[in-house]
Design a protein around this motif. Structure first.
Motif, PDB file in Angstrom:
ATOM      1  N   LYS A  94     -22.610  20.080 -30.445  1.00  0.00           N
ATOM      2  CA  LYS A  94     -21.158  19.973 -30.367  1.00  0.00           C
ATOM      3  C   LYS A  94     -20.815  18.503 -30.141  1.00  0.00           C
ATOM      4  CE  LYS A  94     -17.515  21.581 -27.264  1.00  0.00           C
ATOM      5  NZ  LYS A  94     -16.483  22.305 -27.956  1.00  0.00           N
ATOM      6  N   ARG A  95     -19.793  18.103 -30.823  1.00  0.00           N
ATOM      7  CA  ARG A  95     -19.359  16.711 -30.679  1.00  0.00           C
ATOM      8  C   ARG A  95     -18.786  16.496 -29.279  1.00  0.00           C
ATOM      9  NH1 ARG A  95     -14.195  14.424 -31.462  1.00  0.00           N
ATOM     10  NH2 ARG A  95     -13.317  16.322 -32.363  1.00  0.00           N
ATOM     11  N   LYS A  97     -15.591  10.693 -29.916  1.00  0.00           N
ATOM     12  CA  LYS A  97     -14.567  10.787 -30.962  1.00  0.00           C
ATOM     13  C   LYS A  97     -15.235  11.286 -32.237  1.00  0.00           C
ATOM     14  CE  LYS A  97     -12.284   6.619 -30.871  1.00  0.00           C
ATOM     15  NZ  LYS A  97     -12.515   5.728 -29.786  1.00  0.00           N
ATOM     16  N   ARG A  98     -14.457  11.894 -33.108  1.00  0.00           N
ATOM     17  CA  ARG A  98     -15.067  12.374 -34.354  1.00  0.00           C
ATOM     18  C   ARG A  98     -15.578  11.178 -35.171  1.00  0.00           C
ATOM     19  NH1 ARG A  98     -11.668  16.145 -38.070  1.00  0.00           N
ATOM     20  NH2 ARG A  98     -11.897  17.705 -36.433  1.00  0.00           N
ATOM     21  N   TRP A 134     -23.230  13.616 -29.495  1.00  0.00           N
ATOM     22  CA  TRP A 134     -23.409  15.066 -29.581  1.00  0.00           C
ATOM     23  C   TRP A 134     -24.041  15.632 -28.331  1.00  0.00           C
ATOM     24  CZ3 TRP A 134     -21.374  17.335 -33.818  1.00  0.00           C
ATOM     25  CH2 TRP A 134     -21.112  16.497 -34.919  1.00  0.00           C
ATOM     26  N   GLU A 182     -17.229  29.673 -29.811  1.00  0.00           N
ATOM     27  CA  GLU A 182     -16.187  28.690 -30.127  1.00  0.00           C
ATOM     28  C   GLU A 182     -15.571  28.974 -31.499  1.00  0.00           C
ATOM     29  OE1 GLU A 182     -16.532  24.561 -29.299  1.00  0.00           O
ATOM     30  OE2 GLU A 182     -14.500  24.479 -30.153  1.00  0.00           O
ATOM     31  N   CYS A 212     -12.032  12.509 -40.818  1.00  0.00           N
ATOM     32  CA  CYS A 212     -11.959  11.870 -39.500  1.00  0.00           C
ATOM     33  C   CYS A 212     -10.684  12.231 -38.750  1.00  0.00           C
ATOM     34  CB  CYS A 212     -11.983  10.345 -39.656  1.00  0.00           C
ATOM     35  SG  CYS A 212     -13.626   9.708 -39.858  1.00  0.00           S
ATOM     36  N   GLU A 225      -8.186  14.252 -36.926  1.00  0.00           N
ATOM     37  CA  GLU A 225      -8.140  15.542 -36.217  1.00  0.00           C
ATOM     38  C   GLU A 225      -6.803  16.252 -36.380  1.00  0.00           C
ATOM     39  OE1 GLU A 225      -9.857  15.583 -32.265  1.00  0.00           O
ATOM     40  OE2 GLU A 225     -10.978  13.762 -32.773  1.00  0.00           O
ATOM     41  N   PHE A 266     -10.535  21.208 -36.706  1.00  0.00           N
ATOM     42  CA  PHE A 266     -11.871  21.649 -36.307  1.00  0.00           C
ATOM     43  C   PHE A 266     -12.749  21.763 -37.538  1.00  0.00           C
ATOM     44  CE2 PHE A 266     -14.956  25.078 -35.426  1.00  0.00           C
ATOM     45  CZ  PHE A 266     -15.613  24.502 -34.349  1.00  0.00           C
ATOM     46  N   HIS A 267     -13.920  21.153 -37.471  1.00  0.00           N
ATOM     47  CA  HIS A 267     -14.838  21.149 -38.621  1.00  0.00           C
ATOM     48  C   HIS A 267     -16.232  21.557 -38.151  1.00  0.00           C
ATOM     49  CE1 HIS A 267     -17.208  18.417 -41.707  1.00  0.00           C
ATOM     50  NE2 HIS A 267     -17.475  19.693 -41.848  1.00  0.00           N
ATOM     51  N   TYR A 313     -19.238  13.883 -39.597  1.00  0.00           N
ATOM     52  CA  TYR A 313     -17.790  14.027 -39.378  1.00  0.00           C
ATOM     53  C   TYR A 313     -17.410  15.436 -38.928  1.00  0.00           C
ATOM     54  CZ  TYR A 313     -17.754   9.543 -41.684  1.00  0.00           C
ATOM     55  OH  TYR A 313     -18.004   8.236 -41.990  1.00  0.00           O
ATOM     56  N   ASP A 342     -17.368  18.689 -35.906  1.00  0.00           N
ATOM     57  CA  ASP A 342     -17.221  18.924 -34.469  1.00  0.00           C
ATOM     58  C   ASP A 342     -18.354  19.803 -33.964  1.00  0.00           C
ATOM     59  OD1 ASP A 342     -14.739  17.553 -34.456  1.00  0.00           O
ATOM     60  OD2 ASP A 342     -13.828  19.330 -35.360  1.00  0.00           O
TER      61      ASP A 342
END
Ligand SMILES: Nc1nc2c(c(=O)[nH]1)N[C@H]1C(S)=C(S)[C@@H](COP(=O)(O)OP(=O)(O)OC[C@H]3O[C@@H](n4cnc5c(=O)[nH]c(N)nc54)[C@H](O)[C@@H]3O)O[C@H]1N2
Ligand SMILES: Nc1nc2c(c(=O)[nH]1)N[C@H]1C(S)=C(S)[C@@H](COP(=O)(O)OP(=O)(O)OC[C@H]3O[C@@H](n4cnc5c(=O)[nH]c(N)nc54)[C@H](O)[C@@H]3O)O[C@H]1N2
Ligand code: SF4
Ligand SMILES: [Mo]
Length: 885
Positions: free
Chosen positions: A123-124, A127-128, A133, A144, A472, A474, A479-480, A493, A495
């Protein structure tokens, strides 16, 4: 900084020892988790790597399906000590029919033990795009995702959940997931790949996106822009048969390619047309064939729309002289080739691939080429341009576990953009390259973006501009979650990283068109268990599904992906071709890997099949057209189901007119809805911006290497050893003009396309109408006669920023790569096996060690440029200039 370093482990090798909850910083220079030493090597006592000779006689055989490219060959793997030590072809695969594979197929197992594979969900935490991680558990990852998706469902916006896939083979599974939650937004890569070719086949034949040339029996191949000796979705299968036809009965191969590809080099004749003029050449050949009465009069009269007379009139202006002016291919050669082609009829095939399709005018150009087969009666005949039936994993043959969710019926602009009304007409091809622009423009909103086998920052136009910018942001993508096997530019890039099993470690059913013209299916099964905590993507989706509300979860109660596949096999036979008995269809498939349905005859002359009494019940014949009309229900809407030909009720083609449609009224109608004028004929439209190209402007094109597949293989070190950089091919006349020789660096500048000519607007046309720069790149040149003087060519697949040392072309001990701040590499204590790591000294193309580096990503400076109607990316139309630096 010091404080931060205390809790942050640094570098990809650290991943292998990362505990749950621990944080890791993945920098741009390093990539993933060490697993084992490379294939067929073992550490010796002194810590060095020693090659070991595998004993295949002791290995266990597992049948499966290759996926190192979309040709999906049946394979057999040999497993020893828990590792795949060798791959060979599975001769039962009717397309492959031998033990042979290509180099990519051989290198497949190296990805299983790539020392920089992703093996934990992460999980990130920064910042994205920062690369910070935290290792988490799968339970946390599923929870999630389920929470976020459930929120979209509860808010009444399931369409804010999207799956964006590249070359996936799991459409059945991903569709099930999206249908269960109620979202239609399954985005794909087809518009980047082959949607013009697919649309052209559908328009002409009505029921297939892909021809299956009866190559073994063919006498004359007219190849418009396919590089099937190196690439092509089925290249290996075609090469085998084309080669046999040439040896057996002297079949001729003629290739049109702007570049001396391996296919061009192996052809009897090679022509270099000016880019985007393939359609004009095909039309001129058609002109010659009709003018000289070389056509198949009966076939045309019985099965082709429009009639011969109208076609003659329409073709009158498309002369060889006219085509020569546009294409540069001499009129006398066009005349000669057309004559030879027609003389060899009907065992002939004119066909295309992306050299013809990936242009602004690709849809019509593809149609014009397919038309040549119809003129000489080569459609569906032995040795001709054939096509199979039933080439999908239909639920009738391959049932999915019940209950299955109903199909979602809502549409959204994102997956069905109204500007390209033919994109989703026959199959869901979408216009994937406009997705990021749509999000930017606020035309669509996403809350959950799930990416799978796609690396748009690398493989898509404006990848490092628009795609990266949106990935990039948000606000645009809140959510990616990314499923990948290596730490790619896509994963960077995200999350949430969902580490996947490779194609040699997972289940799946696979199917494609069969050059033997019979229905068949293949099973992909794990040769070895997936390493670490990797989980196959369909299982990830099913596990999320189980955690959704009861209305959705019930569709995932059946179990695992293995159970899903077992059910899909449930209707398959239990007796093998050699008489062996099996307890289930699944066991049959696990044993052979392939099932061929030999109960039906080969699909020749499909359109000549007779309609039976049941099919004819309740029909009437339309006097004007000869069509056999039937209503779907009493009093319902009528449609043509067949054609009366010489008094016989025949099936005909699956087009609206039941004829091979050169004239497709449907295209004209659909074009009108999008405000475009089109007469429904495969007319030639010049590529805007390429007419009268100034002396200092060129056309930038791209191509695929024989040993690399898109964004998939750079992490396979044995392939990266063979090809790791991609100098730009330029003609000696260009070299002289700019004063460059092979190996020199040049600066390449690309420009935005201008508006179109059929009433449409280029998607991102230069606002001012003046020349607008898309981007600039520095690249080495390779000077060669093997390229059109007005074309510059760069391969894709290379120039990675992430992905590990093989993809990035970085050698060395990972700890030696540490910079002063302790970042950029891996501390020795954290690296699992640095001494036996093949990447340590093996990446000899590292620029810092005097090597040539890992190439250039040309997509960074190619514009998003969907062509009209179908929306296929016009990859090969980019105007550019070049100067020496
Ligand atoms: N300039 C230029 N660009 C092109 C083309 C061109 O001709 N010229 N061709 C275009 C074409 S035809 C296509 S089809 C597209 C394809 O481009 P994409 O749609 O992006 O597909 P791939 O390159 O196959 O996807 C690569 C990603 O999938 C990951 N991957 C590989 N194997 C697995 C796996 O087993 N599981 C998971 N989860 N991930 C995996 C890789 O690590 C990588 O991140 O590229 C297009 N790009
Ligand atoms: N080795 C390998 N095999 C692959 C793949 C891969 O990446 N590598 N990818 C798979 C996929 S997803 C696809 S879609 C297929 C693609 O298979 P192909 O379409 O056969 O291959 P491409 O390299 O995309 O393009 C074909 C040829 O078009 C030529 N060309 C470029 N511009 C023009 C032009 O303006 N006119 C003409 N006439 N020719 C032009 C190029 O030089 C190239 O040789 O291959 C599949 N198989
Ligand atoms: S052509 Fe090569 S890489 Fe593609 S599926 Fe076949 S063996 Fe694998
Ligand atoms: Mo493709």
């Amino acid at each position: 900084m010091m404080e931060r370093r205390q809790f942050i482990k640094s570098g990809m090798g650290a991943l292998a020892t990362l505990a749950v909850g621990e944080t890791i910083l993945l920098t741009a220079t390093e990539a993933s988790a060490a697993v084992t030493e490379p294939l067929n090597y073992a550490p010796a006592a002194d810590g060095t790597l020693q090659k070991v000779r595998p004993d295949y006689s002791k290995a266990k055989s597992v049948k499966s399906v290759c996926l190192n490219c979309s040709t999906v060959c049946g394979i057999e793997g040999f497993v020893q000590d828990g590792r795949v030590v060798k791959i060979r072809g599975n001769p039962l695969d009717p397309n492959l029919g031998s033990f042979m594979t290509c180099a990519k197929g051989q290198s497949g197992p190296t990805i299983n033990s790539y020392p920089e594979r992703l093996i934990y969900p992460m999980k990130r935490v920064g910042k994205r795009g920062e690369g910070l991680w935290k290792r988490i558990t799968w339970d946390e990852a599923y929870a999630e995702m389920a929470t976020r998706i459930q929120r979209c469902i509860d808010d009444g916006h399931p369409e804010r959940v999207a799956i964006h896939q590249g070359r996936s083979r799991y459409e059945s599974e991903t569709s099930r997931f999206l249908n269960a939650i109620g979202s239609p937004v399954l985005l794909n890569h087809r518009a980047l790949c082959s949607s013009n070719k697919r649309a052209a086949n559908y328009v002409s034949l009505g029921e297939t996106d892909w021809e299956s040339i009866d190559a073994e029996r063919c006498r004359y191949f007219l190849n418009f822009g396919a590089n099937f000796f190196e690439a092509h979705q089925g290249g290996l299968h075609l090469v085998k048969r084309v080669t046999k036809a040439r040896f057996d009965h002297g079949a001729k191969l003629v290739t049109f390619d702007v570049r001396l590809s391996n296919t061009a080099g192996r052809s009897d004749e090679w022509f270099q047309p000016f880019p985007g003029t393939e359609g004009a050449i095909a039309l001129a050949m058609a002109h010659v064939i009709l003018r000289d009465n070389l056509h198949d009069r009966d076939f045309m009269a019985d099965f082709v729309q429009p009639g011969e007379k109208q076609l003659r009139t329409w073709l009158a202006g498309y002369t060889p002289a006219w085509a020569q002016k546009l294409s540069g291919v001499p009129a006398r050669d066009i005349e000669r080739l057309a004559t030879e082609f027609a003389a060899a009829k009907p065992a002939v095939a004119a066909f295309t691939n992306r050299g013809t399709g990936a242009h602004y005018n690709g849809f019509n150009a593809e149609r014009a080429v397919v038309m040549l087969n119809a003129l000489v009666g080569a459609i569906g005949v032995p040795g001709g341009y054939c096509y199979g039936l039933d080439e999908k994993l239909s639920p009738g043959r391959y049932p999915a576990p019940q209950p299955a969710p109903p199909k979602v019926t809502i549409r959204t602009d994102l997956e069905d953009p109204p500007e390209w009304p033919l994109a989703n007409r026959w199959q869901k091809m979408k216009v994937g390259q406009v997705v990021y622009d749509y999000l930017k423009q606020g035309r669509a909103r996403l809350d959950v973006y799930i990416s799978y086998t796609i690396v748009s920052p690398m493989t898509w136009p404006e990848g490092r501009a628009t795609a990266t910018e949106v990935l990039c942001d948000e606000k645009l993508i809140p959510f990616h979650a990314c499923s990948d096997i290596i730490y790619s530019e896509m994963a960077h890039y995200a999350d949430l990283i969902l580490p996947d099993a490779t194609y040699l470690e997972r289940w799946g059913m696979d199917i494609r068109n069969n050059l033997e013209l019979q229905h068949y299916v293949m099973l992909r099964q794990p040769m070895v268990p997936p390493p670490g905590e990797t989980v196959s993507f369909p299982d990830v989706l099913f596990n999320i599904g189980k955690r959704l509300g009861p209305a959705q979860a019930k569709y995932f109660a059946f179990g695992t992906h293995e159970d899903y596949v077992r059910e899909q096999c449930s209707k398959l036979p239990r007796t093998g071709p050699d008489g062996k008995q099996f307890a289930s269809g699944f066991d049959y498939m696990k044993h052979y890997g392939v099932h061929v349905d030999t109960s039906q005859p080969k699909a020749y002359h499909v359109y000549r099949r007779q309609l039976d009494a049941a099919q004819l019940a309740g029909t009437r014949v339309d006097e004007a057209t000869g069509c056999i009309m039937k209503a779907d229900k009493p009093g319902g809407k009528e449609r043509a189901i067949g054609l009366v030909v010489r008094g016989q009720p025949l099936r005909g083609f699956a087009t609206p007119s039941r004829r091979f449609e050169i004239h497709a009224p449907e295209v004209a109608q659909v074009a009108a809805t999008a405000g475009m004028k089109d007469d429904g004929m495969p007319a030639f439209h010049p590529v805007p911006g390429l007419e009268r190209l100034p002396r200092d402007r060129f056309v930038l094109t791209s191509f695929k290497w024989n040993v690399h597949t898109q964004g998939r293989t750079a992490s396979q070190k044995y392939l990266a050893e063979i090809v790791h950089d991609n100098p730009m091919w330029i003609h000696p006349s260009v070299a002289a003009r700019i004063g460059a020789k092979s190996g020199d660096m040049v600066e390449l500048t690309t420009y935005r396309p201008r508006s179109g000519t059929v009433g449409d607007q280029a998607f991102k046309a230069s606002a001012t109408g003046k020349e607008e720069v898309v981007g600039r790149a520095r690249i080495r040149v390779f000077v060669t006669e093997g390229i059109h003087p007005k074309v510059l060519a760069v391969s894709n697949s290379l120039g990675w920023k992430f992905g590990g040392r093989s993809t990035q072309g970085r050698s060395g001990d990972r700890d030696a790569l540490l910079d002063a701040s302790g970042q950029g590499g891996v501390r020795p204590a954290l690296s699992t096996a640095p001494a036996t790591d093949d990447l340590r000294n093996g990446v000899w193309w590292d620029e810092r060690r005097g090597g040539r580096g890992n190439g250039v990503n040309i997509n960074a400076i190619l514009p998003v440029n969907p062509g009209p109607l179908v929306g296929m990316q016009a990859w090969f139309d980019t105007v550019c200039s070049v100067r020496k630096v």
